[in-house]
Write an enzyme that holds these catalytic residues in place. Structure first.
Site, PDB file in Angstrom:
ATOM      1  N   ASN A  31      -5.234  -8.828  -8.719  1.00 17.51           N
ATOM      2  CA  ASN A  31      -5.351  -9.637  -7.509  1.00 17.51           C
ATOM      3  C   ASN A  31      -6.640 -10.432  -7.428  1.00 17.51           C
ATOM      4  O   ASN A  31      -6.698 -11.442  -6.746  1.00 17.51           O
ATOM      5  CB  ASN A  31      -5.185  -8.767  -6.257  1.00 17.51           C
ATOM      6  CG  ASN A  31      -5.955  -7.486  -6.325  1.00 17.51           C
ATOM      7  OD1 ASN A  31      -5.859  -6.747  -7.291  1.00 17.51           O
ATOM      8  ND2 ASN A  31      -6.738  -7.209  -5.302  1.00 17.51           N
ATOM      9  N   HIS A  85       4.309 -10.106   2.374  1.00 17.81           N
ATOM     10  CA  HIS A  85       3.358 -11.125   2.840  1.00 17.81           C
ATOM     11  C   HIS A  85       2.682 -11.873   1.702  1.00 17.81           C
ATOM     12  O   HIS A  85       1.987 -12.865   1.933  1.00 17.81           O
ATOM     13  CB  HIS A  85       2.338 -10.544   3.825  1.00 17.81           C
ATOM     14  CG  HIS A  85       1.276  -9.663   3.250  1.00 17.81           C
ATOM     15  ND1 HIS A  85      -0.013 -10.098   3.048  1.00 17.81           N
ATOM     16  CD2 HIS A  85       1.292  -8.380   2.851  1.00 17.81           C
ATOM     17  CE1 HIS A  85      -0.733  -9.101   2.560  1.00 17.81           C
ATOM     18  NE2 HIS A  85       0.032  -8.048   2.429  1.00 17.81           N
ATOM     19  N   THR A 109       0.831  -1.211   0.000  1.00 22.26           N
ATOM     20  CA  THR A 109       0.000   0.000   0.000  1.00 22.26           C
ATOM     21  C   THR A 109       0.862   1.256   0.000  1.00 22.26           C
ATOM     22  O   THR A 109       0.657   2.175  -0.805  1.00 22.26           O
ATOM     23  CB  THR A 109      -0.938  -0.014   1.224  1.00 22.26           C
ATOM     24  OG1 THR A 109      -1.773  -1.175   1.126  1.00 22.26           O
ATOM     25  CG2 THR A 109      -1.807   1.235   1.280  1.00 22.26           C
ATOM     26  N   THR A 126      12.774   4.818  11.207  1.00 22.09           N
ATOM     27  CA  THR A 126      13.709   3.734  11.531  1.00 22.09           C
ATOM     28  C   THR A 126      13.331   2.468  10.765  1.00 22.09           C
ATOM     29  O   THR A 126      12.156   2.093  10.717  1.00 22.09           O
ATOM     30  CB  THR A 126      13.689   3.473  13.055  1.00 22.09           C
ATOM     31  OG1 THR A 126      14.106   4.672  13.709  1.00 22.09           O
ATOM     32  CG2 THR A 126      14.600   2.329  13.443  1.00 22.09           C
ATOM     33  N   GLN A 181       0.890  -8.892  -6.416  1.00 18.99           N
ATOM     34  CA  GLN A 181       0.253 -10.201  -6.586  1.00 18.99           C
ATOM     35  C   GLN A 181       1.095 -11.118  -7.484  1.00 18.99           C
ATOM     36  O   GLN A 181       1.049 -12.322  -7.353  1.00 18.99           O
ATOM     37  CB  GLN A 181      -1.144  -9.999  -7.209  1.00 18.99           C
ATOM     38  CG  GLN A 181      -2.106 -11.119  -6.987  1.00 18.99           C
ATOM     39  CD  GLN A 181      -2.631 -11.216  -5.570  1.00 18.99           C
ATOM     40  OE1 GLN A 181      -3.026 -12.296  -5.146  1.00 18.99           O
ATOM     41  NE2 GLN A 181      -2.637 -10.138  -4.826  1.00 18.99           N
ATOM     42  N   SER A 201       5.332  -6.715  -2.011  1.00 22.25           N
ATOM     43  CA  SER A 201       4.965  -6.818  -0.597  1.00 22.25           C
ATOM     44  C   SER A 201       5.362  -8.191  -0.078  1.00 22.25           C
ATOM     45  O   SER A 201       5.088  -9.213  -0.730  1.00 22.25           O
ATOM     46  CB  SER A 201       3.446  -6.627  -0.473  1.00 22.25           C
ATOM     47  OG  SER A 201       3.047  -6.805   0.858  1.00 22.25           O
ATOM     48  N   CYS A 236      -9.157  -7.128   1.152  1.00 23.64           N
ATOM     49  CA  CYS A 236      -8.581  -6.023   1.922  1.00 23.64           C
ATOM     50  C   CYS A 236      -9.580  -5.334   2.835  1.00 23.64           C
ATOM     51  O   CYS A 236      -9.204  -4.684   3.787  1.00 23.64           O
ATOM     52  CB  CYS A 236      -7.972  -5.012   0.983  1.00 23.64           C
ATOM     53  SG  CYS A 236      -6.666  -5.781   0.024  1.00 23.64           S
TER      54      CYS A 236
HETATM   55  N1  PLP Z   1      -1.601  -4.341  -4.427  1.00 19.08           N
HETATM   56  C1  PLP Z   1      -2.141  -5.548  -4.644  1.00 19.08           C
HETATM   57  C2  PLP Z   1      -2.344  -6.013  -6.051  1.00 19.08           C
HETATM   58  C3  PLP Z   1      -2.527  -6.351  -3.579  1.00 19.08           C
HETATM   59  O1  PLP Z   1      -3.099  -7.537  -3.803  1.00 19.08           O
HETATM   60  C4  PLP Z   1      -2.343  -5.861  -2.260  1.00 19.08           C
HETATM   61  C5  PLP Z   1      -2.778  -6.639  -1.077  1.00 19.08           C
HETATM   62  O2  PLP Z   1      -3.578  -7.516  -1.149  1.00 19.08           O
HETATM   63  C6  PLP Z   1      -1.754  -4.600  -2.090  1.00 19.08           C
HETATM   64  C7  PLP Z   1      -1.393  -3.866  -3.195  1.00 19.08           C
HETATM   65  C8  PLP Z   1      -1.520  -4.029  -0.729  1.00 19.08           C
HETATM   66  O3  PLP Z   1      -0.352  -4.574  -0.172  1.00 19.08           O
HETATM   67  P1  PLP Z   1      -0.154  -4.563   1.424  1.00 19.08           P
HETATM   68  O4  PLP Z   1      -1.165  -5.498   1.987  1.00 19.08           O
HETATM   69  O5  PLP Z   1       1.268  -5.058   1.616  1.00 19.08           O
HETATM   70  O6  PLP Z   1      -0.319  -3.169   1.877  1.00 19.08           O
END
Ligand code: PLP
Length: 365
Positions: free
Chosen positions: A129, A181, A56, A217, A159, A179, A306
């Protein structure tokens, strides 16, 4: 990650990498090594990696250009994640239509760029996504070169990163979001690749970390975990992608045999990420279907995940023209740990859920 979290035996590596004393040096070394591994995996230079709190923040930094924002207004595809769509809207930008599979339409993009007074950035995701469909970033860059030369191109590869050969797929982009995760790494850490020569101002101003592009930091433990997860993901990407795609294909084949179940992407020549299976289920109520699936242990969704579990409409399904009050969108995703038994259980669960929701409404017990 553990030694950098502090406490117990690891506490001697708990230093702040922005510090100048000896305990900081371990943290600096860990950060440098992680940056090198991540740069190698993403096909960029070490100095081009800006660590963020996740996808994000990376998307917000890329789309706005930081604070103050770049002059002009952003142009992005209509199916972007809200992390791209929202800053685009906030800056008075515009969205570009997609084809019926969710891929950006080059002719539409060309038109939007010619019509836009002063585009500040073009943002097109590497893979969507919800649907899993993949965009051709080279083709997008060619449209940008012709209709908006010099305007930076951003791609949200959050994604896609676990599944595609990113150094090749996103080579033409000036900025790339990832990202941790989505790769099996920790939540709350990610990066924006900012190619040399592309200007960004920091969104977060403070101690001048990340070469002045992101104050605060560093999340050393998170970044170390991110690097480990990304390296591991790159190492087994090919075999994992093949295995998961075979499972997904088998699952999709069995699901679309059921009455009322159709694949959203019904053209086998369209590239879809290996783990994605998006379906349109006719004659059921989406919320009921998701609840019944969950009772059977299948965690599915109707849109992106989300909005903290909220079952709302999907702007992606809307953008591909698939909204129909009699049809429920269903997004099933498989991951590295999915097994053939999981696929069998999902097929049984969906058959059962459809039988129950349609039966309940037809008055059968
Ligand atoms: N962009 C896409 C295509 C995503 O699927 C996601 C999260 O699902 C994000 C951005 C947001 O990433 P984060 O959860 O690391 O903020």
């Amino acid at each position: 990650m553990e030694p950098f979290l502090g406490g117990g035996e690891g506490s001697q590596r708990y230093g702040n990498p922005s510090g100048s004393h000896s305990i900081a040096r371990d943290a600096v070394r860990a950060l440098d090594e992680a940056r090198e591994r991540i740069a190698e995996a993403l096909g960029c230079r070490v100095g081009e990696v800006v660590f963020t709190s996740g996808g994000t923040e990376a998307d917000n930094l890329a789309v706005t250009g930081g604070m103050p924002p770049r002059s002009g207004s952003p142009v992005c595809s209509a199916v972007e994640h809200p992390a791209v769509l929202e800053p685009t809207r906030a800056l008075g930008g515009s969205t570009v239509g997609v084809d019926r599979f969710g891929r950006v339409d080059p002719a539409e993009l060309a038109r939007a760029l010619s019509e836009s007074d002063r585009p500040s950035v073009v943002s097109v995701m590497t893979a969507n996504n919800e649907l899993g469909t993949v965009n051709d970033i080279d083709a997008v860059a060619a449209v940008r070169d012709e209709h908006a030369p010099g305007v930076p191109l951003h791609t949200d590869a959050v994604q896609a990163a676990a599944w595609l050969d990113l150094p090749v797929r996103v080579a033409a982009a000036d900025m790339v979001s990832v990202s941790a995760h989505k790769l099996g790494g920790p939540k709350g850490v990610g990066a924006l690749v900012v190619r040399d020569g592309v200007q960004v101002s920091p969104l977060l101003r403070g101690g001048g970390q990340e070469r002045g592009r992101r104050g605060g930091t560093s999340n050393v433990a998170g970044i170390v975990g991110f690097a480990a997860a990304l390296s591991a993901s790159v190492r087994d990407r090919r075999q994992r992608a093949e295995r998961v795609a075979a499972l997904r294909d088998d699952m999709a084949r069995r699901l679309v045999c059921m009455d009322g179940v159709e694949p959203t992407v019904d053209d086998p020549s369209v590239e879809v990420l290996p783990g994605h299976c998006h379906l349109l289920v006719r004659g059921v109520v989406g919320e009921e279907l998701l609840l019944l699936l969950e009772y059977s242990g299948v965690c599915a969704s109707a849109a992106s995940s989300c909005a903290s579990g909220a079952v709302g409409g999907s702007h992606v399904v809307e953008a591909i023209g698939a909204v129909d009050p009699d049809v429920a969108p269903l997004r099933l995703t498989l991951g590295a740990d999915t097994t053939p038994a999981d696929v069998d259980a999902t097929v049984d669960a969906l058959a059962d859920a459809i039988r129950r929701t349609t039966g309940a409404r037809a008055g059968t017990p």
